[in-house]
Scaffold this active site. Structure first.
Site, PDB file in Angstrom:
ATOM      1  N   ARG A   1       0.850  -1.180   0.000  1.00 25.87           N
ATOM      2  CA  ARG A   1       0.000   0.000   0.000  1.00 25.87           C
ATOM      3  C   ARG A   1       0.889   1.234   0.000  1.00 25.87           C
ATOM      4  O   ARG A   1       1.705   1.406   0.906  1.00 25.87           O
ATOM      5  CB  ARG A   1      -0.854  -0.045   1.270  1.00 25.87           C
ATOM      6  CG  ARG A   1      -2.048   0.840   1.218  1.00 25.87           C
ATOM      7  CD  ARG A   1      -2.892   0.579   2.421  1.00 25.87           C
ATOM      8  NE  ARG A   1      -2.299   1.098   3.643  1.00 25.87           N
ATOM      9  CZ  ARG A   1      -2.992   1.455   4.701  1.00 25.87           C
ATOM     10  NH1 ARG A   1      -4.310   1.323   4.704  1.00 25.87           N
ATOM     11  NH2 ARG A   1      -2.411   1.905   5.785  1.00 25.87           N
TER      12      ARG A   1
ATOM     13  N   THR B   1      -0.705   7.660  -1.015  1.00 20.20           N
ATOM     14  CA  THR B   1      -2.009   7.587  -1.691  1.00 20.20           C
ATOM     15  C   THR B   1      -2.912   6.509  -1.079  1.00 20.20           C
ATOM     16  O   THR B   1      -4.122   6.513  -1.313  1.00 20.20           O
ATOM     17  CB  THR B   1      -1.832   7.248  -3.180  1.00 20.20           C
ATOM     18  OG1 THR B   1      -1.274   5.923  -3.262  1.00 20.20           O
ATOM     19  CG2 THR B   1      -0.913   8.227  -3.887  1.00 20.20           C
TER      20      THR B   1
ATOM     21  N   ASP C   1       1.125  -2.171  12.235  1.00 16.30           N
ATOM     22  CA  ASP C   1       1.471  -2.675  10.900  1.00 16.30           C
ATOM     23  C   ASP C   1       1.741  -4.173  10.998  1.00 16.30           C
ATOM     24  O   ASP C   1       2.735  -4.606  11.590  1.00 16.30           O
ATOM     25  CB  ASP C   1       2.703  -1.938  10.367  1.00 16.30           C
ATOM     26  CG  ASP C   1       2.960  -2.286   8.911  1.00 16.30           C
ATOM     27  OD1 ASP C   1       2.935  -1.378   8.073  1.00 16.30           O
ATOM     28  OD2 ASP C   1       3.170  -3.492   8.612  1.00 16.30           O
TER      29      ASP C   1
ATOM     30  N   ASP D   1       5.164  -5.519   9.579  1.00 13.96           N
ATOM     31  CA  ASP D   1       6.299  -5.146  10.436  1.00 13.96           C
ATOM     32  C   ASP D   1       6.304  -5.966  11.719  1.00 13.96           C
ATOM     33  O   ASP D   1       7.366  -6.364  12.207  1.00 13.96           O
ATOM     34  CB  ASP D   1       6.246  -3.648  10.767  1.00 13.96           C
ATOM     35  CG  ASP D   1       6.704  -2.794   9.591  1.00 13.96           C
ATOM     36  OD1 ASP D   1       7.381  -3.328   8.690  1.00 13.96           O
ATOM     37  OD2 ASP D   1       6.371  -1.600   9.576  1.00 13.96           O
TER      38      ASP D   1
END
Ligand SMILES: O=P(O)(O)OC[C@H]1O[C@H](OP(=O)(O)OP(=O)(O)O)[C@H](O)[C@@H]1O
Ligand SMILES: O=c1cc[nH]c(=O)[nH]1
Ligand SMILES: [Mg+2]
Length: 209
Positions: free
Chosen positions: A104, A108, A200, A203
């Site tokens: 991603r 944006t 995340d 991560d």
């Protein structure tokens, strides 16, 4: 319209509660994502078709059940989806595995495609797309569109945590895809992160931050 199943099983809820915590290590996080994926595979395969066959036990001939429908495939969305593959395969060990690479864009929030490798006979299979996070829905929508372009017709999507925004987008764009959600969260923040979420997922699984 697509069926949405939010998991109610206490073991799933308990494990997701640990996964979310800031203090959970990468090792624990990875293990728990795998365990939740396994339970979710169990729920998401409840309606697979069976046929009756005749078998022989050491004592007698008898009737037994055998999976009768399409063969299965698991398709993780890289990277974070990889964390769910082993758990899925623990439940459906004969499934083939494809990979879709998407990240991603942080500005944006649009998905960027970088890889796609699927089993040759994917269009004949029931495909389970897996990704721990359904946030804006952009990545899941794009991954499923890629599968459909390659002729895949039977698709289910499994995620650990979904935001209402992503769920709505996925349902509206791909109304034929059933969606299995570990926990449905509150909202997205201004950076497109799920709140309360878990941060995340990639991560945390791979220890990259
Ligand atoms: O619903 P969306 O708004 O598209 O967001 C969800 C996506 O974001 C995360 O991947 P990320 O881009 O962080 O890539 P990674 O798995 O390589 O870390 C996550 O694993 C999903 O694929
Ligand atoms: O909360 C989020 C949103 C997108 N991707 C993640 O890993 N976490
Ligand atoms: Mg990530």
């Amino acid at each position: 319209m697509a069926k949405v199943m939010v998991m109610e099983h206490p073991l799933i809820q308990h494990k997701i509660g640990i996964i979310r915590r800031t203090g959970t290590s990468s090792k624990e996080f990875r293990e728990l994502v795998g365990e939740v994926a396994m339970f979710m595979a169990y729920e998401a395969t409840r309606d697979l078709k069976l046929r009756e066959i005749e078998i022989e036990t050491p004592l007698a001939k008898t009737k037994a059940m055998q999976l009768a429908g399409k063969k299965l495939a698991v398709v993780p969305i890289l990277r974070a989806g990889l964390g769910m593959v082993e758990g899925m395969l623990a439940m459906i060990p004969a499934a083939k595995v494809g990979h879709i690479g998407l990240y991603r864009d942080p500005d944006t929030l649009e998905p960027v495609e970088y890889y796609c490798k699927l089993p040759a006979d994917s269009s004949e299979r029931e495909v389970f797309v897996v990704d721990p996070m359904l946030a804006t829905g952009g990545s899941a929508v794009a991954a499923i569109a890629m599968l459909k372009e390659k002729g895949v017709k039977n698709i289910r999507f499994l995620c650990l945590i979904a935001a209402p925004e992503g769920l709505k987008k996925l349902q509206e764009t791909h109304p034929d895809v059933d969606i299995y959600v570990g926990a449905l969260d509150d909202h997205l923040n201004e950076h497109g992160y799920i709140v309360p979420g878990l941060g995340d997922a990639g991560d945390r699984i791979f220890g990259t931050k």
